[in-house]
Design an enzyme around this catalytic site. Structure first.
Site, PDB file in Angstrom:
ATOM      1  N   ASN A  62       0.828  -1.202   0.000  1.00  0.00           N
ATOM      2  CA  ASN A  62       0.000   0.000   0.000  1.00  0.00           C
ATOM      3  C   ASN A  62       0.863   1.252   0.000  1.00  0.00           C
ATOM      4  O   ASN A  62       1.957   1.280   0.549  1.00  0.00           O
ATOM      5  CB  ASN A  62      -1.016   0.004   1.147  1.00  0.00           C
ATOM      6  CG  ASN A  62      -0.415  -0.075   2.534  1.00  0.00           C
ATOM      7  OD1 ASN A  62       0.529  -0.813   2.776  1.00  0.00           O
ATOM      8  ND2 ASN A  62      -0.979   0.677   3.465  1.00  0.00           N
ATOM      9  N   GLU A  64       0.296   5.206   0.742  1.00  0.00           N
ATOM     10  CA  GLU A  64      -0.605   6.244   1.228  1.00  0.00           C
ATOM     11  C   GLU A  64      -0.162   7.615   0.732  1.00  0.00           C
ATOM     12  O   GLU A  64       0.961   7.790   0.253  1.00  0.00           O
ATOM     13  CB  GLU A  64      -0.646   6.230   2.761  1.00  0.00           C
ATOM     14  CG  GLU A  64      -1.270   4.970   3.307  1.00  0.00           C
ATOM     15  CD  GLU A  64      -1.331   4.931   4.825  1.00  0.00           C
ATOM     16  OE1 GLU A  64      -1.967   4.009   5.335  1.00  0.00           O
ATOM     17  OE2 GLU A  64      -0.735   5.805   5.508  1.00  0.00           O
ATOM     18  N   CYS A  73      -4.023   0.655  -2.733  1.00  0.00           N
ATOM     19  CA  CYS A  73      -3.909  -0.578  -1.955  1.00  0.00           C
ATOM     20  C   CYS A  73      -2.851  -1.511  -2.540  1.00  0.00           C
ATOM     21  O   CYS A  73      -2.574  -1.488  -3.733  1.00  0.00           O
ATOM     22  CB  CYS A  73      -5.245  -1.309  -1.927  1.00  0.00           C
ATOM     23  SG  CYS A  73      -6.589  -0.373  -1.185  1.00  0.00           S
ATOM     24  N   GLU A  75      -2.965  -4.743  -3.128  1.00  0.00           N
ATOM     25  CA  GLU A  75      -3.457  -5.690  -4.122  1.00  0.00           C
ATOM     26  C   GLU A  75      -3.484  -5.069  -5.515  1.00  0.00           C
ATOM     27  O   GLU A  75      -3.063  -5.691  -6.493  1.00  0.00           O
ATOM     28  CB  GLU A  75      -4.875  -6.171  -3.760  1.00  0.00           C
ATOM     29  CG  GLU A  75      -4.962  -6.874  -2.426  1.00  0.00           C
ATOM     30  CD  GLU A  75      -5.261  -5.956  -1.248  1.00  0.00           C
ATOM     31  OE1 GLU A  75      -5.872  -6.435  -0.277  1.00  0.00           O
ATOM     32  OE2 GLU A  75      -4.880  -4.762  -1.279  1.00  0.00           O
ATOM     33  N   CYS A 112     -10.167  -4.888   0.236  1.00  0.00           N
ATOM     34  CA  CYS A 112     -11.283  -3.937   0.251  1.00  0.00           C
ATOM     35  C   CYS A 112     -12.160  -4.155  -0.981  1.00  0.00           C
ATOM     36  O   CYS A 112     -11.803  -4.910  -1.897  1.00  0.00           O
ATOM     37  CB  CYS A 112     -10.754  -2.503   0.298  1.00  0.00           C
ATOM     38  SG  CYS A 112     -10.070  -1.903  -1.264  1.00  0.00           S
ATOM     39  N   CYS A 115     -10.468  -3.310  -4.389  1.00  0.00           N
ATOM     40  CA  CYS A 115      -9.508  -4.346  -4.786  1.00  0.00           C
ATOM     41  C   CYS A 115     -10.229  -5.602  -5.250  1.00  0.00           C
ATOM     42  O   CYS A 115      -9.812  -6.238  -6.223  1.00  0.00           O
ATOM     43  CB  CYS A 115      -8.563  -4.672  -3.631  1.00  0.00           C
ATOM     44  SG  CYS A 115      -7.360  -3.362  -3.331  1.00  0.00           S
TER      45      CYS A 115
END
Length: 163
Positions: A62, A64, A73, A75, A112, A115
């Protein structure tokens, strides 16, 4: 009105020692990727490792950003990188894990919704199931045999082509 019951079936393992060697290795790569995540705000570092049909493993973590939601993210980072480098190679599996600076994560980390949608698209693109392996820093491992298990009513282009 007709009532329908939909069920999901996944495998739950007590720990990673019960997994196949390939799955253990993929989780290990995801854990390594998590250590390099850029998560200065949440301090929740997620790592993903994608196993491709050609045997290559592509990692992501990830990323940010202070201008939330400009980050991405783990993934999606891994899947987008895999698709950029190996555009026509099927994704066989993805492992997802996380590290927290606050406490030990001892339950499976699940992707999430965004993803899951991207994963469903890549599964459809490759015309093969994508195994999803999920674990925290330690503890149980949850394995979905296909992305459809995690997102059974995904929105794919089938509906667009139909109408």
């Amino acid at each position: 009105m007709k009532k329908e019951i939909f069920q999901l079936e996944m495998n739950l393992y007590e720990n990673s020692n019960e997994l196949q060697t390939t799955d253990i290795h993929l989780l290990s790569e995801a854990k390594k990727a998590a250590t390099n995540a850029y998560a200065p705000y949440s301090r929740f570092k997620v790592g993903a490792a994608v196993l491709l049909a050609n045997g290559e493993i592509v990692i992501g973590n990830n990323q940010e950003n202070a201008a939330y939601p400009s980050g991405l993210c783990a993934e999606r980072v891994a899947l987008f990188h895999a698709s950029a480098v190996y555009p026509n190679v099927a994704v066989l599996a993805i492992a997802v894990t996380a590290i927290s600076e606050k406490s030990i994560i001892d339950e499976p980390i699940t992707p999430c919704g965004s993803c899951r949608q991207v994963m469903a698209e890549y599964e459809k693109k490759s015309k093969s199931d994508m195994k999803v392996i999920m674990q925290g820093q330690e503890g149980p491992v949850l394995i979905a045999p296909s992305m459809r298990t995690l997102l059974p009513f995904s929105f794919l282009d089938d509906i667009l082509l139909k109408y």
